[in-house]
Design an enzyme around this catalytic site. Structure first.
Site, short mmCIF file in Angstrom:
data_model
loop_
_atom_site.label_atom_id
_atom_site.label_comp_id
_atom_site.label_asym_id
_atom_site.label_seq_id
_atom_site.Cartn_x
_atom_site.Cartn_y
_atom_site.Cartn_z
N PRO A 34 0.78 -1.12 0.08
CA PRO A 34 0.10 -0.11 -0.17
C PRO A 34 0.68 1.41 0.02
CG PRO A 34 -0.48 -1.34 1.92
CD PRO A 34 0.65 -2.04 1.24
N GLU A 61 2.80 -7.77 8.20
CA GLU A 61 3.27 -6.23 8.06
C GLU A 61 4.10 -6.00 6.68
OE1 GLU A 61 4.48 -3.99 11.70
OE2 GLU A 61 3.85 -5.70 12.81
N ARG A 103 -3.10 -8.36 -20.77
CA ARG A 103 -4.12 -8.10 -21.68
C ARG A 103 -3.28 -7.32 -22.86
NH1 ARG A 103 -6.74 -3.51 -21.47
NH2 ARG A 103 -8.65 -4.28 -22.63
N ASP A 118 -9.14 2.29 -24.52
CA ASP A 118 -9.46 2.12 -23.26
C ASP A 118 -9.44 3.27 -22.46
OD1 ASP A 118 -9.93 -0.77 -23.59
OD2 ASP A 118 -7.98 -1.17 -22.84
C1 LIG Z 1 -1.64 -6.09 5.81
S1 LIG Z 1 -0.79 -5.66 4.43
C2 LIG Z 1 0.68 -4.73 5.03
C3 LIG Z 1 0.37 -3.36 5.32
C4 LIG Z 1 1.33 -2.51 5.79
N1 LIG Z 1 1.67 -2.72 7.09
C5 LIG Z 1 1.03 -1.01 5.52
O1 LIG Z 1 0.34 -0.24 6.36
O2 LIG Z 1 1.63 -0.46 4.70
C6 LIG Z 1 0.34 -7.19 3.74
C7 LIG Z 1 0.47 -7.21 2.31
O3 LIG Z 1 -0.77 -6.97 1.64
C8 LIG Z 1 -0.57 -6.28 0.38
N2 LIG Z 1 -1.29 -5.17 0.12
C9 LIG Z 1 -2.17 -4.70 1.29
N3 LIG Z 1 -2.77 -3.72 0.45
C10 LIG Z 1 -2.08 -3.39 -0.73
C11 LIG Z 1 -2.46 -2.61 -1.89
N4 LIG Z 1 -3.32 -1.53 -1.47
N5 LIG Z 1 -1.53 -2.65 -2.90
C12 LIG Z 1 -0.67 -3.69 -2.90
N6 LIG Z 1 -0.66 -4.46 -2.02
C13 LIG Z 1 -1.14 -4.48 -0.96
C14 LIG Z 1 1.21 -6.16 0.52
O4 LIG Z 1 1.75 -7.21 -0.21
C15 LIG Z 1 1.22 -6.13 1.92
O5 LIG Z 1 2.59 -6.25 2.18
#
Ligand SMILES: C[S@@+](CC[C@H](N)C(=O)[O-])C[C@H]1O[C@@H](n2cnc3c(N)ncnc32)[C@H](O)[C@@H]1O
Length: 219
Positions: A34, A61, A103, A118
């Site tokens: 994220p 995390e 795609r 698109d």
């Molecule tokens: C619970 S999340 C970890 C969040 C992290 N502690 C933070 O607040 O940035 C666990 C995993 O889900 C994936 N993930 C969660 N949200 C995501 C998003 N919006 N985009 C991409 N990957 C995501 C990532 O691989 C991340 O390491």
């Protein structure tokens, strides 16, 4: 809880060794998080030009930072977020990126040109959302396809599509309209933008903002 370096290092080394053994060139490492840069159509196009991609979907995390730092010395790394929300794990993010990239590869879409129309198609000076689409039958449960689409008049159909794209973009993604290069809009586009309550922003250009809502127009 943070995912440890060792298992990730072993897994990535094994995947890389496999790839290089089969003669592949340097991949890119996609790290879903994220806190990454937003995943966009432009980035999907860029990634579709890489020989292959490796993904590191995490849980908890996330992954010990040293893993990304280590592999960044060996290949390009893209930390990408698929949106402003937090998933429990990165698997769904990998599916999203894979679908968007796959795609764009030659032979995946029946018509190789179709992704150029698109929403978000990069390269255009105006990145507009696509308007509504219809197919047969012309009438369904009392709902008709707009007459213009059945007229066979290509110019009018193109104009209708463009107006619908402008309407939808101003409604759903005004931030995209703000950034559209004025050169992207012809006289008819400008007329429609004016009907929709948008006008050139004389103060915004240094900030890459070319359009604004006319005074008194509600969001
Ligand atoms: C619970 S999340 C970890 C969040 C992290 N502690 C933070 O607040 O940035 C666990 C995993 O889900 C994936 N993930 C969660 N949200 C995501 C998003 N919006 N985009 C991409 N990957 C995501 C990532 O691989 C991340 O390491």
């Amino acid at each position: 809880m943070v995912m440890k370096t060792e298992p990730w290092g072993e897994a990535l080394d094994a995947v890389l060794a496999d790839g290089y053994e089969t003669g592949s060139r340097e991949p890119a490492l996609i790290v879903p998080t994220p806190s990454g840069r937003p995943f966009t159509q432009e980035l999907a196009v860029h990634l579709s030009e890489r020989p292959w991609l490796i993904f590191t979907p995490a849980r908890y995390e996330g992954i010990d930072r040293r893993v990304v730092d280590e592999y960044a010395t060996r290949m390009p790394v893209y930390e990408v977020s698929i949106g402003d929300y937090v998933l429990a794990g990165g698997e769904a993010a990998v599916l999203v990126v894979t679908e968007a990239v796959a795609r764009l590869l030659p032979g995946v879409l029946g018509n190789a040109e179709s992704h150029r129309d698109d929403s978000f198609a990069p390269g255009a000076m105006a990145s507009l959302l696509e308007g509504p689409v219809y197919t047969k039958p012309p009438e369904w449960r009392g709902r008709d396809i707009p007459d213009v689409l059945l007229s066979g008049h290509h110019g009018k159909i193109a104009r209708w599509r463009r107006d619908e794209a402008l309407k939808r973009t101003t409604a759903h993604r005004p931030d995209l309209i703000e950034r559209c290069d004025p050169k992207a809009f012809d006289k008819k586009d400008r007329e429609m933008l004016s009907i929709l309550g948008w006008e050139p922003d004389p103060e915004g250009e240094p900030y890459g903002r070319f359009w604004r809502r006319a005074e008194g127009v509600e969001e």
